[in-house]
Design an enzyme around this catalytic site. Structure first.
Site, PDB file in Angstrom:
ATOM      1  N   THR A  45       0.489   2.033   3.982  1.00  0.00           N
ATOM      2  CA  THR A  45      -0.608   2.692   4.690  1.00  0.00           C
ATOM      3  C   THR A  45      -1.480   1.632   5.340  1.00  0.00           C
ATOM      4  O   THR A  45      -1.081   0.472   5.465  1.00  0.00           O
ATOM      5  CB  THR A  45      -1.430   3.574   3.733  1.00  0.00           C
ATOM      6  OG1 THR A  45      -2.321   4.418   4.487  1.00  0.00           O
ATOM      7  CG2 THR A  45      -2.238   2.747   2.752  1.00  0.00           C
ATOM      8  N   ASN A  46      -2.666   2.016   5.797  1.00  0.00           N
ATOM      9  CA  ASN A  46      -3.637   1.060   6.321  1.00  0.00           C
ATOM     10  C   ASN A  46      -5.032   1.505   5.897  1.00  0.00           C
ATOM     11  O   ASN A  46      -5.185   2.523   5.213  1.00  0.00           O
ATOM     12  CB  ASN A  46      -3.524   0.939   7.845  1.00  0.00           C
ATOM     13  CG  ASN A  46      -3.728   2.264   8.532  1.00  0.00           C
ATOM     14  OD1 ASN A  46      -4.813   2.844   8.483  1.00  0.00           O
ATOM     15  ND2 ASN A  46      -2.692   2.760   9.181  1.00  0.00           N
ATOM     16  N   ALA A  47      -6.031   0.758   6.306  1.00  0.00           N
ATOM     17  CA  ALA A  47      -7.387   0.976   5.798  1.00  0.00           C
ATOM     18  C   ALA A  47      -8.221   1.943   6.632  1.00  0.00           C
ATOM     19  O   ALA A  47      -9.437   2.033   6.453  1.00  0.00           O
ATOM     20  CB  ALA A  47      -8.118  -0.368   5.693  1.00  0.00           C
ATOM     21  N   ALA A  57      -4.662   6.307  12.826  1.00  0.00           N
ATOM     22  CA  ALA A  57      -3.871   5.072  12.729  1.00  0.00           C
ATOM     23  C   ALA A  57      -2.621   5.371  11.910  1.00  0.00           C
ATOM     24  O   ALA A  57      -2.518   4.987  10.744  1.00  0.00           O
ATOM     25  CB  ALA A  57      -4.693   3.967  12.078  1.00  0.00           C
TER      26      ALA A  57
END
Length: 213
Positions: free
Chosen positions: A22-24, A89
């Site tokens: 995943t990402n932040a 995102a």
């Protein structure tokens, strides 16, 4: 009044039943954009990844987990909308194979093959018709050039360029770039403030024009 589809937050691509890529992304900008659009009198549909942020109660919200989920939910809703603001995102890669059980330490390196996930915005652009599309680009090098390449590849009308410092934090810097590469505006400050400025510009340049006879 326009009906606007907004994507927001990250997606997750599971490696095993408990771990994922995943990402932040926090979803804060997506929530701020939704609030700004509603304040201008527009109807908002949000397709969001897993986030803790609260979305405006007047927005219709559908939640996705994976990038594939986000694409499917957007494809179901985009035909009933006038335009898209792609602030999410989505995770760009997924494992070729998801382990059925929790991956455990073995004392040796773990090698995993990844493949690209579907491009949500580029796929929606295939059925764009007379709808307008705005995407966000988060870049760390050759920022404007890469943002413009993304605009062209995804057939967007405008692109919003920001940087990695925008992730999770309450503030952001953003430039809005048109297909010629011209920077139409640059904003900085809280995400609420920047979102209002972005929506004011989109309202003037895209939304009102798309609804003129």
């Amino acid at each position: 009044m326009a009906r606007i589809l907004i994507t927001s937050g990250p997606t997750r691509q599971y490696l095993d039943p408990v771990r994922y890529l995943t990402n932040a992304s926090s979803g804060r900008m997506g929530s701020a954009l939704a609030a700004a659009a509603i304040a201008l009198g527009h109807e908002v549909v949000i397709v969001s990844g897993p986030v803790e942020v609260a979305y405006p109660p007047r927005a219709e919200v559908a939640y996705a987990v994976s990038t594939e989920d986000m694409l499917r939910l957007c494809q179901e809703r985009f035909p009933q909308c006038d335009g898209l603001i792609a602030a999410a995102a989505p995770c760009d890669y997924r494992p070729v194979q998801v382990a059925r059980h929790k991956l455990r330490k073995s004392g040796t390196p773990l090698r995993m093959e990844l493949v690209e996930t579907p491009d949500v915005v580029a796929t929606l652009a295939q059925s764009k018709g007379n709808r307008w599309m705005v995407a966000f680009a988060l870049e760390t090098e050759d920022e404007r050039m890469r943002a413009l390449q993304k605009l062209e590849r995804k057939k967007c009308d405008l692109i919003v360029l920001n940087g990695p410092n925008s992730i999770q934090g309450p503030n952001t810097d953003a430039e809005i770039i048109d297909p010629s590469g011209r920077v139409l505006a640059a904003f900085s400050g809280s995400k609420d403030h920047v979102a209002r400025k972005i929506l004011e510009l989109l309202d003037q340049r895209l939304i009102r024009c798309s609804r003129d006879p």
